[in-house]
Enzyme design. Structure first.
Site, PDB file in Angstrom:
ATOM      1  N   LYS A   1       0.817  -1.249   0.091  1.00  0.00           N
ATOM      2  CA  LYS A   1       0.055   0.057  -0.009  1.00  0.00           C
ATOM      3  C   LYS A   1       0.947   1.040   0.100  1.00  0.00           C
ATOM      4  CE  LYS A   1      -1.746  -1.422   4.082  1.00  0.00           C
ATOM      5  NZ  LYS A   1      -0.696  -2.466   4.592  1.00  0.00           N
TER       6      LYS A   1
ATOM      7  N   HIS B   1       0.322  -3.355  14.864  1.00  0.00           N
ATOM      8  CA  HIS B   1       1.057  -2.118  14.059  1.00  0.00           C
ATOM      9  C   HIS B   1       1.027  -1.124  15.007  1.00  0.00           C
ATOM     10  CE1 HIS B   1       2.275   0.739  11.301  1.00  0.00           C
ATOM     11  NE2 HIS B   1       2.113  -0.051  10.282  1.00  0.00           N
TER      12      HIS B   1
ATOM     13  N   SER C   1       1.944   4.182  12.054  1.00  0.00           N
ATOM     14  CA  SER C   1       3.003   4.542  11.009  1.00  0.00           C
ATOM     15  C   SER C   1       3.784   5.836  11.371  1.00  0.00           C
ATOM     16  CB  SER C   1       2.223   4.803   9.624  1.00  0.00           C
ATOM     17  OG  SER C   1       3.285   4.791   8.668  1.00  0.00           O
TER      18      SER C   1
ATOM     19  N   GLY D   1       5.788   0.767  10.702  1.00  0.00           N
ATOM     20  CA  GLY D   1       5.958   1.851  11.904  1.00  0.00           C
ATOM     21  C   GLY D   1       7.327   2.467  11.518  1.00  0.00           C
TER      22      GLY D   1
ATOM     23  N   GLU E   1       5.998  -6.003   8.500  1.00  0.00           N
ATOM     24  CA  GLU E   1       5.449  -5.393   7.506  1.00  0.00           C
ATOM     25  C   GLU E   1       5.806  -3.828   7.197  1.00  0.00           C
ATOM     26  OE1 GLU E   1       1.481  -5.342   8.542  1.00  0.00           O
ATOM     27  OE2 GLU E   1       1.074  -7.682   8.512  1.00  0.00           O
ATOM     28  N   PRO E   2       6.981  -3.772   6.825  1.00  0.00           N
ATOM     29  CA  PRO E   2       7.414  -2.479   6.510  1.00  0.00           C
ATOM     30  C   PRO E   2       6.974  -1.635   5.333  1.00  0.00           C
ATOM     31  CG  PRO E   2       9.225  -3.895   5.991  1.00  0.00           C
ATOM     32  CD  PRO E   2       8.085  -4.646   6.883  1.00  0.00           C
ATOM     33  N   GLY E   3       6.576  -0.542   5.237  1.00  0.00           N
ATOM     34  CA  GLY E   3       6.177  -0.003   4.148  1.00  0.00           C
ATOM     35  C   GLY E   3       7.439   1.379   3.851  1.00  0.00           C
ATOM     36  N   ARG E   4       6.959   2.190   4.666  1.00  0.00           N
ATOM     37  CA  ARG E   4       7.806   3.581   4.506  1.00  0.00           C
ATOM     38  C   ARG E   4       9.372   3.360   4.507  1.00  0.00           C
ATOM     39  NH1 ARG E   4       5.629   8.055   5.999  1.00  0.00           N
ATOM     40  NH2 ARG E   4       4.042   7.246   7.408  1.00  0.00           N
TER      41      ARG E   4
ATOM     42  N   TYR F   1      -2.986  12.983   3.860  1.00  0.00           N
ATOM     43  CA  TYR F   1      -3.244  11.831   4.582  1.00  0.00           C
ATOM     44  C   TYR F   1      -2.042  11.192   5.425  1.00  0.00           C
ATOM     45  CZ  TYR F   1      -6.712  11.590   0.632  1.00  0.00           C
ATOM     46  OH  TYR F   1      -7.578  12.203  -0.126  1.00  0.00           O
ATOM     47  N   ASP F   2      -0.918  11.549   5.356  1.00  0.00           N
ATOM     48  CA  ASP F   2       0.021  11.066   5.952  1.00  0.00           C
ATOM     49  C   ASP F   2       0.844  12.009   6.863  1.00  0.00           C
ATOM     50  OD1 ASP F   2       1.932   8.779   6.509  1.00  0.00           O
ATOM     51  OD2 ASP F   2       3.374   9.795   5.054  1.00  0.00           O
TER      52      ASP F   2
ATOM     53  N   ASP G   1      -8.073  24.252  -6.162  1.00  0.00           N
ATOM     54  CA  ASP G   1      -8.508  24.385  -4.670  1.00  0.00           C
ATOM     55  C   ASP G   1      -7.726  24.950  -3.736  1.00  0.00           C
ATOM     56  OD1 ASP G   1      -9.635  23.812  -2.367  1.00  0.00           O
ATOM     57  OD2 ASP G   1      -9.514  21.621  -2.424  1.00  0.00           O
TER      58      ASP G   1
HETATM   59  C1  PLP Z   1      -1.553  -3.473   8.111  1.00  0.00           C
HETATM   60  C2  PLP Z   1      -0.394  -2.680   7.839  1.00  0.00           C
HETATM   61  N1  PLP Z   1       0.923  -2.820   7.715  1.00  0.00           N
HETATM   62  C3  PLP Z   1       1.889  -2.326   7.358  1.00  0.00           C
HETATM   63  C4  PLP Z   1       1.795  -0.748   7.132  1.00  0.00           C
HETATM   64  C5  PLP Z   1       2.852  -0.012   6.649  1.00  0.00           C
HETATM   65  O1  PLP Z   1       3.441   0.876   7.661  1.00  0.00           O
HETATM   66  P1  PLP Z   1       4.655   1.716   7.584  1.00  0.00           P
HETATM   67  O2  PLP Z   1       4.686   2.473   6.286  1.00  0.00           O
HETATM   68  O3  PLP Z   1       4.355   2.526   8.815  1.00  0.00           O
HETATM   69  O4  PLP Z   1       5.779   0.605   7.588  1.00  0.00           O
HETATM   70  C6  PLP Z   1       0.430  -0.227   7.278  1.00  0.00           C
HETATM   71  C7  PLP Z   1       0.443   1.141   7.053  1.00  0.00           C
HETATM   72  O5  PLP Z   1      -0.912   1.755   7.023  1.00  0.00           O
HETATM   73  C8  PLP Z   1      -0.646  -1.162   7.765  1.00  0.00           C
HETATM   74  O6  PLP Z   1      -1.748  -0.621   7.661  1.00  0.00           O
END
Ligand code: PLP
Length: 460
Positions: free
Chosen positions: A69, A197, A200, A237, A274-277, A332-333, A362
């Protein structure tokens, strides 16, 4: 895992001695002869690789499942797939994307505790078994719609200090966890572990400690009820750039201590995250062009105060990407973005109080409320670094403004290192002991050194 070619990624090789900033410069130069000065990104896939190596070095027990995501660019997904990461998918579309690059379903966790029934059926039909839940209704849906789900109970955390809170929406309390586990048992479902979690943009590493300790309690409840609890998922996070107060390594140190205490290696529990950022923020640089400008003269104040001439005006710059596009991260962030100048200012160049606005009609479309910038012209460029997380993934084309093109790059050293990892995986403890087995490609560029600690969990 299938090995990809550079053409599959659609990236350009970065020649030795060049960096992402040089490519930004090159693209800007190319545009100087035309009117076409659209905003664009340069995304360094080698930076994603460096993050992966850093992860393996400091969190050797934890297998990362990248949170799609955060940035669903196919090139990012392919890079992480090649490196052997797993994936956290929130929906059918994300599962489709990850599977389209050949990722095995056992490398996917469907980590959305509230899923549409048709999408649970899709996961079932496509072999995705691991999925999270935090309610009784979800358990009943899964019991009806999935053939062989391996359920992970998401528990709530105290994410009050995080930049983006998530436990306001998801996560069972410890008290309700027992009831949910009992219900799962009655429905004949298989619960394999616990996830959480911390929110974030975590600012307090102790939140992980507390959540890991809570997860231990829920593991014990599960075991008491007869479940074979084998998976701990510590969520995301983590910071994605170096401009945060709390550093990745500081968080990792706290997590490692908590894991040793509550889930020691000999517990046999597999730990994922589940790292994203973390993986994508610093890889992306955005270049925007000034499309319009206004000079606002200050009303005469009548004061006798000395004025050096810089205080008589403020400047409003309008650029060709805004909060309905890449800068949706501001809304959003909760992001605070800082422009950097493309043209180096002269040492004595006068700076003015400025605001920076997006291109839509806008009034909400404001990128920076107040910053100090020189007097620039229409056609000049501003750069924004660390723009890979929660930017392109959620941007729209509101008012008809198209999303910026993304130019992917990777150094040859990074490409060769990635190829080596795709073919052989990250070295195991035994391999690390003799230097002979270290892929020699990986040490040539700074930060491409391979980890020297055990990370057997990376073999998926
Ligand atoms: C279920 C879940 N996992 C992982 C993430 C990714 O989090 P981050 O970008 O803080 O690592 C999110 C972010 O919303 C999430 O909702």
């Amino acid at each position: 895992m299938k090995a990809f070619t550079p053409a599959d990624f659609d990236f350009t090789f970065l020649e030795e001695g060049f960096c992402a900033r040089d490519i930004v410069e090159q693209k800007i130069n190319e545009s100087s002869l035309s009117d076409d000065k659209d905003a664009f990104y340069v995304a360094d896939l080698g930076d994603v690789l460096k993050k992966h190596l850093r992860w393996a070095r400091v969190l050797p027990r934890i297998t990362p499942f990248y949170a799609v995501k955060c940035n669903d660019s196919k090139a990012v997904v392919m890079t992480l797939a090649s490196l052997g990461a797993g994936f956290d998918c929130a929906s059918k579309t994300e599962i489709q994307l990850v599977q389209s690059v050949g990722v095995d379903p056992n490398r996917i966790i469907y980590a959305n505790p509230c899923k549409q029934v048709s999408q649970i059926k899709y996961a079932s039909a496509h072999g995705v078994q691991m999925m999270t839940f935090d309610s009784e209704v979800e358990l009943m849906k899964v019991a009806r719609s999935h053939d062989n789900a391996k359920l992970v109970l998401r528990i709530a955390t105290d994410d009050s200090k995080a930049v983006c809170r998530l436990s306001v929406k998801f996560g069972a309390t410890l008290k309700s966890s027992r009831l949910l586990l009992e219900r799962a048992r009655d429905l004949g479902l298989d619960v394999i572990g616990v996830s959480f979690h911390v929110g974030s943009g975590c600012t307090d590493p102790e939140t992980y400690s507390q959540a890991i300790s809570d997860a231990r309690c829920v593991f014990d409840m599960g075991a008491e009820l007869g479940f074979n609890m084998t998976l701990l998922d510590i969520g995301g996070g983590f910071p994605g750039s170096e401009d945060t107060k709390l550093k990745f390594e500081e968080i990792a140190a706290v997590i490692n201590v908590a894991l040793d205490k509550y889930f020691p290696v000999d517990s046999g529990v597999r730990v994922i995250s589940e790292p994203g950022r973390y993986y994508v923020a610093s890889a992306y640089t955005l270049a925007v062009n000034i499309i319009a400008k206004k000079v606002i003269m200050k009303e005469q104040s009548g004061s006798d105060e000395e004025d050096d001439g810089t205080n008589d005006r403020t400047l409003m710059y309008y650029v060709n990407d805004g909060v309905y596009g890449s800068f949706n991260c501001i809304l959003y962030d909760h992001a605070h973005v800082t422009p950097t100048l493309h043209k180096k200012p002269k040492p004595d160049e006068r700076l003015y109080p400025c605001s920076v606005w997006g291109p839509t009609c806008d009034g909400l479309d404001r990128i920076v409320e107040l910053c100090a910038l020189p007097d620039m012209q229409v056609g000049d460029w501003l750069l924004f670094e660390n723009m890979g997380a929660y930017t392109v993934a959620a941007s729209s084309t509101f008012n008809g403004f198209q999303k910026p093109d993304i130019h992917y790059i990777m150094s040859r050293a990074a490409w060769q290192c990635m190829q080596q990892i795709t073919a052989q995986g990250l070295p195991t403890v035994a391999e690390d002991q003799g230097t002979g087995n270290m892929p020699s490609y990986c040490g040539r560029e700074s930060s491409l050194e391979l980890p020297t600690k055990p990370h057997a969990t990376h073999v998926l």
